[in-house]
Design an enzyme around this catalytic site. Structure first.
Site, short mmCIF file in Angstrom:
data_model
loop_
_atom_site.label_atom_id
_atom_site.label_comp_id
_atom_site.label_asym_id
_atom_site.label_seq_id
_atom_site.Cartn_x
_atom_site.Cartn_y
_atom_site.Cartn_z
N CYS A 113 0.88 -1.18 0.00
CA CYS A 113 0.00 0.00 0.00
C CYS A 113 0.91 1.22 0.00
O CYS A 113 1.87 1.24 -0.76
CB CYS A 113 -0.97 -0.03 1.18
SG CYS A 113 -0.21 -0.16 2.79
N ARG A 169 -2.30 -0.83 5.48
CA ARG A 169 -3.43 -1.50 4.83
C ARG A 169 -3.03 -2.89 4.35
O ARG A 169 -3.76 -3.87 4.51
CB ARG A 169 -3.94 -0.65 3.66
CG ARG A 169 -4.69 0.59 4.06
CD ARG A 169 -5.01 1.47 2.86
NE ARG A 169 -3.84 2.21 2.39
CZ ARG A 169 -3.87 3.08 1.37
NH1 ARG A 169 -5.00 3.29 0.71
NH2 ARG A 169 -2.79 3.72 1.02
#
Length: 450
Positions: free
Chosen positions: A405, A410
């Site tokens: 990410c 994430r």
């Protein structure tokens, strides 16, 4: 991040009746009645497209945990999930999110809907909700009947133990030894969040948890993964050894997954995350603690750090492997980040994507969102639905999947979900887009992929 408030929902007493086809379930504080279905009749309907089988329990039970006294964990093959917990959360745009979930799972008014649970409560709660929306063909089934018959198959995720229900954490705090913890040594509960204790930890955390500032594993100002020396110093100061069992909790799920992956990378044997985070703990009705707990430092981690280097893919390895057919770099950022409309970060202005990476979905709004991977109560989404998204992007799960990410938060959560399902040929490209784009010699693509 969206803030969730606990909404207490009172469910009337259930008047129990035998569960054979055509009988009626009644809830004492309503006049609503729902038919039940027998096990034999249910088996006949499993491959009938006009019928939809819905698991109304928690996502933890769907994943594989044996809760509420059920004999076997997991779900009936072919079932979709629509948890009663989703009706109990307070979240912006809640009704639209619930409607979207019903649509995605093909729970439509023209279908015969079989709702099952194991506690004689969740199915009735969902049934009342659907009835209020105009659903008529609703049936109730007691999953205990299915689970008691070993000849009837149930599915569970291979590594469901990696994300833990709040009730299991409570059992541990109460001195019990729940399933999958039989061989655990010292169990440590930690709360991971960015900043000092007064940012979120001091406002309430799972009892006995001590605080970990994420800056300890990704030091500022670059917020890239710490050096081996920095990670060893962190491990010793916070009392971690290779033989520990650690449960990571957080109000911000991404922080918990980021720290959990780093702990596994350095070599802690058994690292798990509270599924749904602090919200799940509160929804279960458990009290939070505001006491500041402190870790006990150790002098020896017990292994050379990192003990699991394969869990992290370096920028050099990304460059080498992008040319190989058996490697896929999965970009878990928003679509606007992937095509170069947004950098995703206030402190980083470079936009675009790494050439050869495939869009792997993330959130709908910004770098703090993971809508495509979470249920409305912040728990892990049904993995079949995640796989459907990846199929749209041409992601081959037989390849080595390196998730990325902006800087690893994430992607750490998505990586863990993939491993829960059993995709173990996976890793985290921790430096992510920020690490790649900080080097002006690295190529960048913008615009929609061809």
């Amino acid at each position: 991040m969206k803030k969730y408030l606990l909404l207490m929902l009172t469910v009337g007493l259930l008047v129990l009746s035998a569960c054979s086809n055509g009988q009626i379930e009644k809830v004492s504080d309503t006049n609503e009645e729902f038919k039940t279905i027998s096990t034999n009749d249910l088996k006949e309907k499993l491959n009938n497209d006009s019928w939809v089988l819905v698991d109304t329990r928690s996502s933890d039970e769907f994943n594989g945990w044996k809760l509420n006294g059920i004999k076997r964990g997991g779900h009936i093959s072919g079932a979709v999930d629509f948890s009663a917990n989703w009706l109990r959360v307070d979240v912006d745009n809640k009704e639209n999110l619930l409607n979207e979930a019903l649509k995605n799972k093909n729970i439509t008014q023209d279908k015969n809907i079989v709702l099952y649970d194991s506690n004689n409560k969740d199915s009735l709660e969902v049934a009342k909700y659907l009835s209020g929306k105009g659903y008529n063909n609703i049936y109730i089934y007691d999953l205990n009947e299915w689970a008691e018959d070993d000849s009837l198959p149930m599915e569970k995720y291979k590594n469901y133990h990696l994300i833990v229900p709040p009730s299991i954490v409570k059992d541990i705090l109460d001195g019990k030894t729940p399933e999958t913890f039989e061989n655990a040594n010292e169990i440590k509960i930690v709360e991971a969040s960015w900043g000092d204790e007064d940012v979120s930890y001091s406002k309430g955390h799972v009892p006995t948890a001590f605080h970990i500032n994420t800056d300890l594993v990704e030091p500022p100002p670059s917020w890239m993964l710490g050096t081996n020396e920095e990670l060893e110093s962190f491990a010793l100061e916070y009392g971690f050894t290779k033989d520990d069992t650690v449960i990571v909790t957080s109000e911000n799920q991404m922080a918990a997954y980021r720290v959990a992956v780093v702990l596994r990378y350095i070599g802690v044997k058994d690292v798990r995350v509270l599924n749904g985070g602090l919200l799940a703990w509160k929804l279960a009705g458990y009290e939070v603690e505001t006491t500041s707990n402190k870790p006990t430092p150790v002098n020896d981690f017990g292994a050379t750090i990192p003990a699991n280097p394969e869990l992290i893919t370096t920028i050099e390895q990304v460059k080498e492997n992008l040319t190989k057919n058996e490697f896929t770099l999965v970009d878990n950022r928003t679509w606007d980040e992937h095509i170069g409309n947004s950098s995703g970060y206030s402190y980083h202005d470079k936009k675009g994507r790494i050439p050869g990476s495939l869009y792997g979905y993330a959130g709908l709004s910004d770098s703090n969102s993971l809508d495509y991977f979470r249920n409305i109560d912040n728990t892990m989404r049904n993995f079949n639905e995640i796989l459907s998204l990846w199929n749209k992007s041409g992601i081959d799960i037989n390849n080595h999947l390196a998730f990325m990410c902006g800087s690893g938060w994430r992607a750490a959560e998505v990586l863990t979900y993939a491993q829960v399902m059993g995709l173990e040929n996976t890793s985290l490209y921790s430096d992510g887009w920020i690490g790649w784009s900080n080097d002006t010699n690295n190529p960048i693509e913008v615009g929609e992929p061809k």
